[in-house]
Design a protein around this motif. Structure first.
Motif, mmCIF file in Angstrom:
data_model
loop_
_atom_site.group_PDB
_atom_site.id
_atom_site.type_symbol
_atom_site.label_atom_id
_atom_site.label_comp_id
_atom_site.label_asym_id
_atom_site.label_seq_id
_atom_site.Cartn_x
_atom_site.Cartn_y
_atom_site.Cartn_z
ATOM 1 N N LEU A 1 0.870 -1.166 0.121
ATOM 2 C CA LEU A 1 0.062 -0.210 0.132
ATOM 3 C C LEU A 1 0.814 1.445 -0.154
ATOM 4 O O LEU A 1 1.980 1.307 0.357
ATOM 5 N N GLU B 1 -9.558 5.647 7.913
ATOM 6 C CA GLU B 1 -9.457 6.441 6.734
ATOM 7 C C GLU B 1 -9.709 5.571 5.407
ATOM 8 O O GLU B 1 -10.261 5.656 4.568
ATOM 9 N N LYS B 2 -9.019 4.431 5.631
ATOM 10 C CA LYS B 2 -9.043 3.692 4.310
ATOM 11 C C LYS B 2 -9.837 2.192 5.034
ATOM 12 O O LYS B 2 -9.066 1.296 5.204
ATOM 13 N N ASP C 1 -11.332 0.087 3.239
ATOM 14 C CA ASP C 1 -10.803 -0.935 2.185
ATOM 15 C C ASP C 1 -9.880 -2.086 2.551
ATOM 16 O O ASP C 1 -9.701 -2.962 2.101
#
Lengths: 595, 226
Positions: B113, B172-173, B175
């Motif tokens: 990431l 925030e993420k 996913d």
């Protein structure tokens, strides 16, 4: 058992010998003087008798017995001895002390009987008259070969014994004095004999304690001198030997500690006998070696432990590379060989440690370089060959297609050319590393960086990237401007290549203690940590496909590194994946001057 | 007899150090795997864990044998008890390395990431704690052991800061939650590793002092306060 002291043995035997001979000599002389005194007294008494013979005979011949008695009394008193005259038959006719009429018959007194048998008679016996031990001597008065009378003189034994007692006292006194002197003398002699031995003993004890500089005093007797000389000689020899051994050991120690290679000796049970300083550094040992320590106590490295075991078991010398991790990985080449004792038995193993990190690294660089150089050149060549063949075999009519092929060929040729250019540049820098600075002049650092940024500007503008240069006008650098500019261009070019559109590339300069620092910061994709150590190697690519598609030769950073190195500086990189990278050039002070 | 016993003790010491070396190597491998997201290395760690397990059993059996045969007292007894417990801790450190390897093999499958999380500081600290605690065992160095105890707090802090950062990243993420959970677990495993190293240090102190100082009851000597 407690041992007797030699001095006492000597003292007692000397004293004993003296006492023994003294008593024998004393006893003999006492007996001799006793015999002499008795014999002397007897002959003295006999002489007195003989002196009176004539007077007594005259009186006897006339029959004046009264006169005889008077003679006896007068002569006896004058000579302080008793004189008795006896007629044959035992009748006493004169006596010094007693009236003869009152005296008993003396015929069976032993000395009288002897005297009447015409001999001088003598005897010592108890006298009832005198109530004492008395010595008698009787002499016959011979007339016509027969004894007309016997004259007897006597003396108390006590008087003789008094004399003897006096002699005995003298003898004892003298003997005592002699014994005392002899004791003192023998004590002194025994001391004289044993003292040097005592000294030797103490000296030998000092030698035994290791005080080999001590010398025994010179003794007074020949044997002792020999002994002390021998002992002193021994001490000198020992000292020389010890010094030799110490010198050898020190030599060995200094040779070992001067060695750059680490050396460790282990015994058969895997305990470390000896190790030098280099080995301590390689293994990262800080504490002094405890006795009987094993290798695992020094450094916990399984490969090393395994190698130790192998080395101790094998009969040959072995070798292997082992990685050590302290601050960073270091590759150490270890060679083991057998240690044999004086009798040829194996006593352990000797291991020599060699830091080959750099060597192995260079080896792998060389291998990689040869492989990548051929690969990098081969790729465009294959493409060129392919298109040339196509052109050869294909129809020459399709001019548009031909043109496209030629374009591709041109692109690859340019690429080949740039690779070869870069390689030549690199080898040029490498070959004249020392001479690069000959062409160097003083430049304003800012000018060089501005020029480099200008060169890269078109590419930056394509991606909408801004180049921000903040530099102190005053910083002057002493560099080869062409090369240094090339290095800066390479770094800026890289930064632009790997940055996203509309980002900023910052170039900053800074004065530090040791020189100046130039930083090239981008906000690009960054580089993963594992790539960082090899980033400046020739043809090293983080992502092969991506790098080539961006048109790199794979030599840009290698050139940067060599240019900076030629200027005596260093280049660093820090990077956070996803955040961006910072390449820094540090130039040492002697290359820089500030106005 | 006494000589024989001493030799047995030396053997045990060598064995526990050898296990220590092995575990240290595994931790080092795990840390390299974390840094490089190296799935091959992770597989290697998982595959070779049996070595540690076997060695642990060996050490324990040897200790029990010596205990039964020689019935040691005082410092020798403490040494054996400490070794048995350190042995256990080492095996569990090995397990933590395996746990980390599992997390890495999960992480390595996913695309890296753009959020980058650096564990190298924490990992380096944990590695140093392990090394120091084993050094303390070798040299019977109490000071070193107390330093390990002090370092444990620093690792705990690092872990809680990692927790905060990952928590905010999760919000925030959403996913990438699976990825982030794995990242979080790594910090937890590292922290557990530090705890085991601390336990070893405590055992070393027990071995030297004869005083059990677990469960925060220890007074850190003044000279060691930093």
């Amino acid at each position: 058992m407690r041992k007797k002291k030699l001095s006492w043995i000597l003292f007692f035997s000397f004293s004993g010998m003296t006492l023994l001979s003294l008593s024998i000599a004393g006893g003999y002389s006492f007996i001799a003087s006793k015999e002499f005194i008795y014999a002397n007294t007897a002959s003295d008494l006999e002489a007195r008798c003989n002196i009176l013979k004539k007077q007594i005979w005259e009186a006897l011949a006339t029959g004046k017995f009264k006169e005889i008695d008077e003679i006896c009394k007068a002569a006896g008193n004058a000579s302080s001895s008793r004189i008795t005259v006896i007629l044959p038959g035992g009748t006493v006719v004169g006596d010094t002390f007693v009236n003869p009429d009152k005296m008993e018959n003396h015929a069976n007194r032993p000395e009288i009987r002897e005297a009447f048998s015409v001999k001088t008679g003598s005897s010592i016996r108890y006298s009832t008259t005198m109530q004492n031990n008395i010595m008698y001597v009787a002499v016959p008065l011979m007339v016509d070969n027969r004894a007309a009378a016997v004259i007897r003189t006597s003396l108390a034994v006590a008087a003789i014994e008094d004399q003897l007692g006096f002699i005995r006292k003298r003898l004892f006194f003298a003997g005592f004095l002699i014994a005392l002197t002899a004791a003192g003398l023998s004590f002194w002699i025994s001391r004289r004999i044993t003292n040097p031995i005592q000294d030797m003993k103490q000296g030998a004890a000092r030698f035994a304690e290791g005080d080999l500089d001590y010398r025994l005093p010179v003794a007074s007797t020949e044997e002792m001198v020999g002994l002390s000389d021998a002992l002193n000689q021994m001490a000198i020899q020992l000292r020389r030997r010890v010094k030799d051994v110490m010198d050898q050991r020190n030599e060995l120690e200094s040779v070992l500690s001067a060695m750059k290679e680490g050396v460790i000796a282990v015994d058969d049970s895997e305990r470390i006998i000896k190790m030098n300083r280099a080995a301590e550094q390689i293994l990262g040992v800080s504490t002094p070696l405890s006795p009987n320590a094993g290798i695992l106590e020094l450094t916990r490295n399984r490969d090393l432990d395994r190698f130790f075991k192998e080395a101790l078991q094998s009969t040959d010398s072995t070798e292997c590379d082992i990685s050590f991790f302290q601050k960073e990985e270091r590759v150490i080449n270890i060679r083991s060989s057998l240690l044999t004792g004086t009798d040829g038995d194996r006593i352990g193993a000797l291991l020599v440690f060699n830091d080959v990190t750099l060597l192995r690294h260079l080896e792998s660089l060389r291998r990689d370089f040869a492989a990548s150089v051929s690969h990098e050149i081969k790729t465009p060549l294959t493409a060129i060959k392919g298109f040339v063949e196509t052109l050869n075999s294909g129809s020459p009519d399709d001019s548009a297609e031909t043109k496209r092929f030629l374009k591709i060929i041109e692109k690859h040729v340019v690429r080949l050319e740039s690779i070869i250019d870069d390689l030549m540049k690199l080898s040029g820098i490498e070959q004249e590393e020392g001479e690069v600075l000959k062409d160097s002049q003083q430049y304003r650092l800012k000018e060089i960086l501005e020029k480099a940024a200008e060169i890269c500007l078109p590419k930056a503008q394509e991606k909408g990237i801004r180049i921000e240069l903040t530099s102190d006008e005053k910083i002057l650098v002493n560099v080869n401007s062409t090369l240094f500019e090339q290095a800066a261009v390479n770094l800026i070019d890289n930064a632009i290549k790997y940055s996203p559109v509309k980002s900023v590339v910052r170039i900053q300069t800074e004065k530090t203690e040791s020189g100046i620092m130039i930083r090239f910061k981008d906000q690009g994709i960054g580089i993963e940590k594992k790539h960082l150590p090899r980033l400046f190697e020739r043809f090293y690519r983080v992502d092969k496909a991506r790098s080539r598609s961006l048109g790199g030769t794979g030599l840009g950073l290698a050139i940067v590194k060599h240019v900076v190195k030629a200027h005596g500086g260093q280049v660093f990189v820090e990077s956070i994946p996803g955040k961006g990278s910072t390449f820094s050039i540090a130039l040492p002070r002697k290359e820089t001057t500030s106005a | 007899m006494a000589k024989h016993f001493q030799r047995e003790l030396a053997t045990i010491k060598r064995m526990i150090l050898s296990l220590g070396a092995l575990v240290e190597e595994r931790v080092r491998m795990a840390i390299v795997a974390i840094e490089n997201r190296d799935a091959d290395m992770a597989r290697q760690i998982i595959k070779l864990d049996y070595e540690i397990d076997e060695m642990e059993v060996e050490v324990e059996e040897q200790c029990l044998k010596v205990l039964a045969l020689h019935q040691p007292v005082a410092v020798d007894l403490r040494f054996l008890v400490a070794v048995i417990k350190i042995n256990n801790e080492l095996e569990r450190i090995g397990d933590e390395a395996v746990n980390i390897a599992h997390r890495i093999s999960v992480l390595a499958k996913r695309k890296s990431l753009d959020l980058f999380f650096d564990y190298s500081g924490m990992a380096e600290k944990v590695q140093r704690m392990l090394k120091m605690s084993l050094d303390a065992l070798v040299e019977l160095d109490e000071t070193l052991a107390f330093q390990v105890l002090a370092m444990d707090d620093e690792v705990d802090e690092l872990k809680s800061s990692a927790y905060d950062r990952i928590k905010s990243a999760m919000s925030e993420k959403s996913d990438a939650i699976g990825y982030l959970i794995n990242l979080l677990l790594i910090s937890r495993h590292l922290e557990r590793l530090a705890d085991h190293a601390t336990n070893i240090a405590e055992e070393v102190i027990y071995l030297i002092e004869g005083e059990i100082i677990r469960h925060g009851k220890y007074p850190i000597p003044d000279k060691l306060r930093r």
